[in-house]
Design an enzyme around this catalytic site. Structure first.
Site, PDB file in Angstrom:
ATOM      1  N   ASP A 173      -6.076   6.343  14.897  1.00 30.49           N
ATOM      2  CA  ASP A 173      -6.973   7.138  14.053  1.00 30.49           C
ATOM      3  C   ASP A 173      -6.374   8.526  13.969  1.00 30.49           C
ATOM      4  O   ASP A 173      -5.955   9.082  14.993  1.00 30.49           O
ATOM      5  CB  ASP A 173      -8.381   7.188  14.703  1.00 30.49           C
ATOM      6  CG  ASP A 173      -9.445   7.696  13.732  1.00 30.49           C
ATOM      7  OD1 ASP A 173      -9.236   8.770  13.116  1.00 30.49           O
ATOM      8  OD2 ASP A 173     -10.478   7.039  13.592  1.00 30.49           O
ATOM      9  N   CYS A 205     -11.499   1.376   9.615  1.00 30.09           N
ATOM     10  CA  CYS A 205     -11.265   2.632   8.878  1.00 30.09           C
ATOM     11  C   CYS A 205     -11.837   2.494   7.465  1.00 30.09           C
ATOM     12  O   CYS A 205     -12.111   1.391   7.006  1.00 30.09           O
ATOM     13  CB  CYS A 205      -9.771   2.951   8.832  1.00 30.09           C
ATOM     14  SG  CYS A 205      -8.798   1.647   8.083  1.00 30.09           S
ATOM     15  N   ARG A 234     -13.293  -2.909   4.791  1.00 27.92           N
ATOM     16  CA  ARG A 234     -13.260  -3.144   3.345  1.00 27.92           C
ATOM     17  C   ARG A 234     -12.140  -4.137   3.049  1.00 27.92           C
ATOM     18  O   ARG A 234     -11.052  -4.044   3.634  1.00 27.92           O
ATOM     19  CB  ARG A 234     -12.999  -1.841   2.577  1.00 27.92           C
ATOM     20  CG  ARG A 234     -14.218  -0.928   2.462  1.00 27.92           C
ATOM     21  CD  ARG A 234     -15.300  -1.512   1.541  1.00 27.92           C
ATOM     22  NE  ARG A 234     -16.477  -0.657   1.430  1.00 27.92           N
ATOM     23  CZ  ARG A 234     -17.556  -0.728   2.197  1.00 27.92           C
ATOM     24  NH1 ARG A 234     -17.638  -1.619   3.163  1.00 27.92           N
ATOM     25  NH2 ARG A 234     -18.578   0.079   2.002  1.00 27.92           N
ATOM     26  N   ASP A 258     -15.428 -10.112   7.199  1.00 22.67           N
ATOM     27  CA  ASP A 258     -16.749  -9.927   6.587  1.00 22.67           C
ATOM     28  C   ASP A 258     -16.601  -9.381   5.170  1.00 22.67           C
ATOM     29  O   ASP A 258     -17.588  -9.210   4.468  1.00 22.67           O
ATOM     30  CB  ASP A 258     -17.584  -8.961   7.442  1.00 22.67           C
ATOM     31  CG  ASP A 258     -19.009  -8.836   6.922  1.00 22.67           C
ATOM     32  OD1 ASP A 258     -19.656  -9.894   6.721  1.00 22.67           O
ATOM     33  OD2 ASP A 258     -19.477  -7.701   6.692  1.00 22.67           O
ATOM     34  N   GLU A 263     -14.292  -9.403  -3.535  1.00 17.67           N
ATOM     35  CA  GLU A 263     -15.642  -9.912  -3.233  1.00 17.67           C
ATOM     36  C   GLU A 263     -16.668  -9.566  -4.316  1.00 17.67           C
ATOM     37  O   GLU A 263     -17.688 -10.244  -4.443  1.00 17.67           O
ATOM     38  CB  GLU A 263     -16.129  -9.371  -1.882  1.00 17.67           C
ATOM     39  CG  GLU A 263     -16.409  -7.877  -1.861  1.00 17.67           C
ATOM     40  CD  GLU A 263     -16.869  -7.372  -0.496  1.00 17.67           C
ATOM     41  OE1 GLU A 263     -16.225  -7.700   0.521  1.00 17.67           O
ATOM     42  OE2 GLU A 263     -17.880  -6.647  -0.446  1.00 17.67           O
ATOM     43  N   HIS A 295     -20.080 -10.110   3.672  1.00 18.39           N
ATOM     44  CA  HIS A 295     -20.428  -8.684   3.776  1.00 18.39           C
ATOM     45  C   HIS A 295     -21.838  -8.513   4.359  1.00 18.39           C
ATOM     46  O   HIS A 295     -22.697  -7.851   3.769  1.00 18.39           O
ATOM     47  CB  HIS A 295     -20.321  -7.998   2.404  1.00 18.39           C
ATOM     48  CG  HIS A 295     -20.015  -6.530   2.525  1.00 18.39           C
ATOM     49  ND1 HIS A 295     -19.131  -5.885   1.712  1.00 18.39           N
ATOM     50  CD2 HIS A 295     -20.481  -5.584   3.383  1.00 18.39           C
ATOM     51  CE1 HIS A 295     -19.071  -4.606   2.055  1.00 18.39           C
ATOM     52  NE2 HIS A 295     -19.888  -4.406   3.078  1.00 18.39           N
TER      53      HIS A 295
HETATM   54  P1  NAD Z   1     -16.553   6.665  10.269  1.00 15.60           P
HETATM   55  O1  NAD Z   1     -16.275   7.668   9.222  1.00 15.60           O
HETATM   56  O2  NAD Z   1     -17.447   7.019  11.401  1.00 15.60           O
HETATM   57  O3  NAD Z   1     -15.164   6.166  10.911  1.00 15.60           O
HETATM   58  C1  NAD Z   1     -14.006   5.892  10.183  1.00 15.60           C
HETATM   59  C2  NAD Z   1     -12.821   6.315  11.025  1.00 15.60           C
HETATM   60  O4  NAD Z   1     -11.636   5.927  10.346  1.00 15.60           O
HETATM   61  C3  NAD Z   1     -12.743   7.835  11.240  1.00 15.60           C
HETATM   62  O5  NAD Z   1     -12.623   8.116  12.610  1.00 15.60           O
HETATM   63  C4  NAD Z   1     -11.510   8.241  10.461  1.00 15.60           C
HETATM   64  O6  NAD Z   1     -10.815   9.329  11.050  1.00 15.60           O
HETATM   65  C5  NAD Z   1     -10.705   6.957  10.519  1.00 15.60           C
HETATM   66  N1  NAD Z   1      -9.658   6.898   9.501  1.00 15.60           N
HETATM   67  C6  NAD Z   1      -9.610   7.495   8.281  1.00 15.60           C
HETATM   68  N2  NAD Z   1      -8.442   7.206   7.671  1.00 15.60           N
HETATM   69  C7  NAD Z   1      -7.754   6.429   8.523  1.00 15.60           C
HETATM   70  C8  NAD Z   1      -6.477   5.819   8.487  1.00 15.60           C
HETATM   71  N3  NAD Z   1      -5.665   5.973   7.428  1.00 15.60           N
HETATM   72  N4  NAD Z   1      -6.077   5.080   9.529  1.00 15.60           N
HETATM   73  C9  NAD Z   1      -6.879   4.922  10.608  1.00 15.60           C
HETATM   74  N5  NAD Z   1      -8.090   5.479  10.726  1.00 15.60           N
HETATM   75  C10 NAD Z   1      -8.520   6.218   9.690  1.00 15.60           C
HETATM   76  O7  NAD Z   1     -17.081   5.377   9.501  1.00 15.60           O
HETATM   77  P2  NAD Z   1     -17.831   4.129  10.130  1.00 15.60           P
HETATM   78  O8  NAD Z   1     -19.300   4.331  10.037  1.00 15.60           O
HETATM   79  O9  NAD Z   1     -17.245   3.819  11.466  1.00 15.60           O
HETATM   80  O10 NAD Z   1     -17.472   2.994   9.060  1.00 15.60           O
HETATM   81  C11 NAD Z   1     -16.127   2.564   8.886  1.00 15.60           C
HETATM   82  C12 NAD Z   1     -16.014   1.703   7.650  1.00 15.60           C
HETATM   83  O11 NAD Z   1     -16.695   0.466   7.872  1.00 15.60           O
HETATM   84  C13 NAD Z   1     -16.707   2.293   6.393  1.00 15.60           C
HETATM   85  O12 NAD Z   1     -15.848   3.146   5.688  1.00 15.60           O
HETATM   86  C14 NAD Z   1     -17.064   1.061   5.595  1.00 15.60           C
HETATM   87  O13 NAD Z   1     -16.042   0.802   4.662  1.00 15.60           O
HETATM   88  C15 NAD Z   1     -17.100  -0.061   6.631  1.00 15.60           C
HETATM   89  N6  NAD Z   1     -18.460  -0.637   6.796  1.00 15.60           N
HETATM   90  C16 NAD Z   1     -18.636  -1.958   6.578  1.00 15.60           C
HETATM   91  C17 NAD Z   1     -19.882  -2.522   6.768  1.00 15.60           C
HETATM   92  C18 NAD Z   1     -20.141  -4.001   6.546  1.00 15.60           C
HETATM   93  O14 NAD Z   1     -21.294  -4.397   6.394  1.00 15.60           O
HETATM   94  N7  NAD Z   1     -19.123  -4.826   6.549  1.00 15.60           N
HETATM   95  C19 NAD Z   1     -20.964  -1.725   7.173  1.00 15.60           C
HETATM   96  C20 NAD Z   1     -20.726  -0.373   7.396  1.00 15.60           C
HETATM   97  C21 NAD Z   1     -19.472   0.177   7.202  1.00 15.60           C
END
Ligand code: NAD
Length: 328
Positions: A173, A205, A234, A258, A263, A295
């Site tokens: 990260d 991420c 994603r 997921d 999708e 999802h």
């Molecule tokens: P968050 O912002 O708390 O955490 C994301 C992390 O990714 C951050 O620490 C950020 O610094 C890091 N990051 C950014 N760019 C990066 C890179 N190039 N390489 C590595 N790390 C990187 O977000 P979160 O709440 O933990 O959610 C993460 C992701 O999960 C969301 O963006 C969303 O797409 C996905 N999500 C999916 C579902 C689902 O139902 N499947 C639900 C919620 C979120």
């Protein structure tokens, strides 16, 4: 305020109604937001949009024309919104940055365990009266190396759960969480190192131009043979064609997904009487080493309550003429 709710699913309606607390006029629609449906919101001041809705520049133009000034996203992700265009139009957009991260983190663990312990295969055999164990060997999670890509709220919650399993944790990260590292023993390193050393790689991420297809044949070629890949973030972070090739050549032993890059139009609805024409998706879902859920990682009572509450906090602030802390 008169608010149009796009892509309403039966499961979320009670949570939204409760959070609205009779303070707003809500128009629920099962229609997704797209070029043809923007006009449905005519006469409303705000819309509530889902991750599957189209909030590209042209659609935002249409929404503005029909009187929309506020967009409350009932999601964390906002990669489906043209934020620059919204800003140019003066439409305020807010997301739900914080809802139960445990919902998605725990689902990632569920996918991982189901994949490793071959629960789906076992269920199929059991229903055929086949109680043989030959196809069902997994491995202990204890002392395995877990690579976490994106150690934010969800990645952090996932790290804490996996540290409870006695796993060694590696994280990638750009922003390091030193407190979490101290608490869980997670060691931050490069993406390549995570992929070379991990027995399991879990993606947490956001989807950005930088992370689109971050998991591709170049990275897969560096992974430990027999690695398990989990993606609850994603779909487009993973190149599906390359993933299928890596599953075929056994670099990746299994994938728990997921999300899927195409999708949109498939997930979140019942296709019982229709044919889904997507050969890539068919290859993925017919692969015996892949588990896919549609999802649904966020789908817990707690997360749905959090999402609805924050959505209406955003709308209530705007109605009072104030800013919301969740504006993006
Ligand atoms: P968050 O912002 O708390 O955490 C994301 C992390 O990714 C951050 O620490 C950020 O610094 C890091 N990051 C950014 N760019 C990066 C890179 N190039 N390489 C590595 N790390 C990187 O977000 P979160 O709440 O933990 O959610 C993460 C992701 O999960 C969301 O963006 C969303 O797409 C996905 N999500 C999916 C579902 C689902 O139902 N499947 C639900 C919620 C979120």
């Amino acid at each position: 305020m008169k608010i149009f709710v796009y892509s309403t699913h039966r499961f979320e309606k009670p949570f939204l109604q409760k959070a609205a607390n009779d303070n707003h006029e809500l128009i629920f629609s099962a229609f997704a937001l797209e070029a043809d449906t923007a006009k449905l919101a005519n006469g409303c001041k705000a819309i509530i949009a889902f991750t599957s809705d189209d909030l590209s520049a042209d659609v935002l133009d249409d929404l503005y024309y029909h009187g929309i000034r506020f967009i409350a996203l009932r999601s964390v992700g906002f990669d489906h919104v043209d934020l620059l265009k919204a800003k140019q139009l003066g439409i305020k957009v807010a997301n739900v940055p914080n809802y139960s991260p445990y919902s998605t983190a725990e689902h990632a663990v569920a996918l991982l365990l189901a994949l490793n312990r071959k629960l789906m295969v076992g269920q199929k055999l059991m229903k055929r009266n086949d109680f043989s164990l030959d196809e069902l060997i997994g491995f202990d999670m204890y002392q395995k190396t877990i690579g976490i890509v994106g150690v934010g709220k969800i990645g952090g919650a996932f790290a804490k759960i996996m540290s409870g399993f006695g796993c060694r944790l590696l994280g990638y990260d750009p922003i390091e969480n030193k407190g979490l590292a101290l608490k869980t023993g997670l060691v931050y390193t490069t993406l390549e190192e995570v992929c070379q050393q991990a027995d399991v790689v879990s993606i947490h991420c956001p989807l950005t131009p930088e992370t689109r297809y971050m998991f591709n044949k170049v990275l897969f070629a560096q992974m430990k043979k027999g690695v398990l890949l989990i993606n609850t973030a994603r779909g487009s972070i993973v190149n599906t064609i390359d993933l299928l090739a890596a599953l075929d050549n056994k670099t990746i032993a299994g994938a728990g997904l997921d999300v899927y890059e195409n999708e949109k139009g498939i997930f979140f609805r019942n296709h019982l009487n229709t044919i889904i024409i997507d050969q890539l998706f068919d290859k993925l879902r017919n692969n015996q080493n892949v588990i896919i859920t549609g999802h649904q990682a966020f789908l817990t009572q707690e997360a749905l309550t959090d999402i609805a509450t924050t959505t209406f906090y955003n709308l209530n602030q705007w109605e009072k003429g104030k800013s919301s802390t969740n504006e993006i």
